[in-house]
Design a protein around this motif. Sequence first.
Motif, PDB file in Angstrom:
ATOM      1  N   LEU A  47       1.012  -1.589   0.246  1.00  0.00           N
ATOM      2  CA  LEU A  47       0.091   0.071  -0.192  1.00  0.00           C
ATOM      3  C   LEU A  47       0.560   1.502  -0.085  1.00  0.00           C
ATOM      4  CD1 LEU A  47      -3.114  -0.577  -0.281  1.00  0.00           C
ATOM      5  CD2 LEU A  47      -2.062  -2.730   1.167  1.00  0.00           C
ATOM      6  N   GLN A  50       2.710   1.158  -3.302  1.00  0.00           N
ATOM      7  CA  GLN A  50       2.316   0.540  -5.073  1.00  0.00           C
ATOM      8  C   GLN A  50       2.384   0.226  -5.980  1.00  0.00           C
ATOM      9  OE1 GLN A  50      -0.984   4.435  -5.099  1.00  0.00           O
ATOM     10  NE2 GLN A  50      -1.331   3.733  -3.013  1.00  0.00           N
ATOM     11  N   GLY A  60       7.461  -0.423   6.370  1.00  0.00           N
ATOM     12  CA  GLY A  60       7.300  -1.404   7.399  1.00  0.00           C
ATOM     13  C   GLY A  60       6.034  -1.754   7.470  1.00  0.00           C
ATOM     14  N   LEU A  61       5.241  -1.414   7.199  1.00  0.00           N
ATOM     15  CA  LEU A  61       3.892  -2.154   7.239  1.00  0.00           C
ATOM     16  C   LEU A  61       3.660  -3.265   6.153  1.00  0.00           C
ATOM     17  CD1 LEU A  61       0.796  -1.789   7.132  1.00  0.00           C
ATOM     18  CD2 LEU A  61       0.200  -0.155   5.166  1.00  0.00           C
ATOM     19  N   ASP A  64       4.838  -6.008   8.415  1.00  0.00           N
ATOM     20  CA  ASP A  64       3.864  -5.744   9.111  1.00  0.00           C
ATOM     21  C   ASP A  64       3.102  -6.879   8.706  1.00  0.00           C
ATOM     22  OD1 ASP A  64       5.131  -4.247  10.774  1.00  0.00           O
ATOM     23  OD2 ASP A  64       3.542  -2.981  10.909  1.00  0.00           O
ATOM     24  N   LEU A  65       2.939  -6.773   6.955  1.00  0.00           N
ATOM     25  CA  LEU A  65       1.453  -7.131   6.373  1.00  0.00           C
ATOM     26  C   LEU A  65       2.209  -8.591   6.116  1.00  0.00           C
ATOM     27  CD1 LEU A  65      -0.179  -4.918   4.388  1.00  0.00           C
ATOM     28  CD2 LEU A  65      -0.913  -5.919   6.091  1.00  0.00           C
ATOM     29  N   GLN A  68       1.226 -10.731   9.075  1.00  0.00           N
ATOM     30  CA  GLN A  68      -0.199 -11.370   9.040  1.00  0.00           C
ATOM     31  C   GLN A  68      -0.595 -12.178   8.062  1.00  0.00           C
ATOM     32  OE1 GLN A  68      -2.383 -10.088  10.517  1.00  0.00           O
ATOM     33  NE2 GLN A  68      -1.915  -9.267  12.174  1.00  0.00           N
ATOM     34  N   VAL A  87      -8.944  -7.422   2.086  1.00  0.00           N
ATOM     35  CA  VAL A  87      -9.654  -6.619   1.367  1.00  0.00           C
ATOM     36  C   VAL A  87     -10.170  -5.440   2.233  1.00  0.00           C
ATOM     37  CG1 VAL A  87     -11.103  -6.578  -0.845  1.00  0.00           C
ATOM     38  CG2 VAL A  87      -9.237  -7.804  -1.059  1.00  0.00           C
ATOM     39  N   ALA A  88     -10.519  -6.158   3.195  1.00  0.00           N
ATOM     40  CA  ALA A  88     -12.043  -5.971   3.725  1.00  0.00           C
ATOM     41  C   ALA A  88     -11.564  -4.390   4.460  1.00  0.00           C
ATOM     42  CB  ALA A  88     -12.271  -6.708   4.717  1.00  0.00           C
ATOM     43  N   ARG A  89      -9.837  -4.519   4.231  1.00  0.00           N
ATOM     44  CA  ARG A  89      -9.497  -3.429   4.997  1.00  0.00           C
ATOM     45  C   ARG A  89      -8.203  -2.019   4.293  1.00  0.00           C
ATOM     46  NH1 ARG A  89      -9.983  -7.161   8.097  1.00  0.00           N
ATOM     47  NH2 ARG A  89      -9.289  -7.708  10.465  1.00  0.00           N
ATOM     48  N   TYR A  90      -8.070  -2.824   3.420  1.00  0.00           N
ATOM     49  CA  TYR A  90      -7.218  -2.247   2.099  1.00  0.00           C
ATOM     50  C   TYR A  90      -7.960  -1.632   0.770  1.00  0.00           C
ATOM     51  CZ  TYR A  90      -3.943  -1.788   5.930  1.00  0.00           C
ATOM     52  OH  TYR A  90      -2.969  -1.488   6.926  1.00  0.00           O
ATOM     53  N   SER A  91      -8.956  -2.607   0.977  1.00  0.00           N
ATOM     54  CA  SER A  91      -9.854  -2.375  -0.447  1.00  0.00           C
ATOM     55  C   SER A  91      -9.319  -3.488  -1.351  1.00  0.00           C
ATOM     56  CB  SER A  91      -9.970  -0.584  -0.927  1.00  0.00           C
ATOM     57  OG  SER A  91      -8.955  -0.887  -2.040  1.00  0.00           O
ATOM     58  N   TYR A  93      -8.000  -2.426  -4.300  1.00  0.00           N
ATOM     59  CA  TYR A  93      -5.885  -1.946  -4.089  1.00  0.00           C
ATOM     60  C   TYR A  93      -5.545  -2.833  -3.712  1.00  0.00           C
ATOM     61  CZ  TYR A  93      -6.946   3.177  -5.737  1.00  0.00           C
ATOM     62  OH  TYR A  93      -7.164   3.695  -6.760  1.00  0.00           O
TER      63      TYR A  93
END
Lengths: 144, 183
Positions: A47, A50, A60-61, A64-65, A68, A87-91, A93
């Motif tokens: 994200l 991109q 960093g994110l 983390d992902l 997850q 998708v529920a959190r970040y659509s 995209y």
Amino acid sequence: MRALLLALALLLTVSAARADSAIDALPFKNAAQEQRFQHLTGQLRCLVCQNESLADSNAGLAKDLRLQVFQQMQAGRTDAQIKQYLVARYSDYVLYDPPLKPSNYVLWFGPFAVLLAGAAGAALYLRRRSRADAAPADSGDEDW
Amino acid sequence: MNRLLPLAGFLLLVTLFGYGLWWNAHHDVTAVPSPLIGKPAPAFDLPRLHHPALRVTKADLLGKPYLLNVFASWCFACGDEHPVLMAEVHELGLPLIGYDYKDKPADARAWLTARGDPYTLVVTDQSGDTAINFGVYGAPETFLIDADGIIRYKHIGPLTPGVIRDQLAPQLRKLGVQPAPGI
């Protein structure tokens, strides 16, 4: 010259070190699981940057992902469930392969619509020109 | 007529590309639309920055609308946003909850001491795990959460007076909050 080469070598070392850091030391159970992880994170978009996949990104994110994704794989969740979680959190995209649904129709069919419009325009133009060729009395088109 | 056709085609392309340039200049092309708008905010239970022994949950904040502002001491854009939080956002008269994202609490405390603390209270999320549930992918980000805990609006990037006037204030009016005159 020597200083330049040294600087270049240093730069290469630094960028190599950066590339390495995208690979986390995750305790995979076996090679198949690691392959599944690489395949899945390769289909997901980072994200922050991109233009990079989750698998390749140093952000960093992204790290983390990846963690997850790894933890959810350990918990026995399927690829589809993990994608749904993101998708529920970040659509949509977050997916490199967006799903076929009404809000994405322009994305999926837009290029074909443009192609069809272009083909129709070209056909119309060609037909008109051949008609003009058949009737040389129309002097207006001579310099085409 | 046929002679004008290429010119018409050219003008069409100019219009199209011009629109593209204008659109890119007026939109953040990297902004990811949040799928959480209109949905309940995720539950959270986070320690407070200034009182680490105390925790704040989503339930604690229900009852009136509030703004949740994701920031961090490492975030340059948060420094740009900070004066707007101190002035324009403060004037909105809405609780402003700070969400310290992937930050060392000591750094965040020093950052706020140096610049002034615009927040009603600040929660810390050092790992960033809870932020994933909010779909946070950077800082600053700001959420408007209503009295029932529903996310009404999200802004990605620094809040500016323009964003507050054109985007946030209309959302607040929908919730029955009347922003101070002049906004």
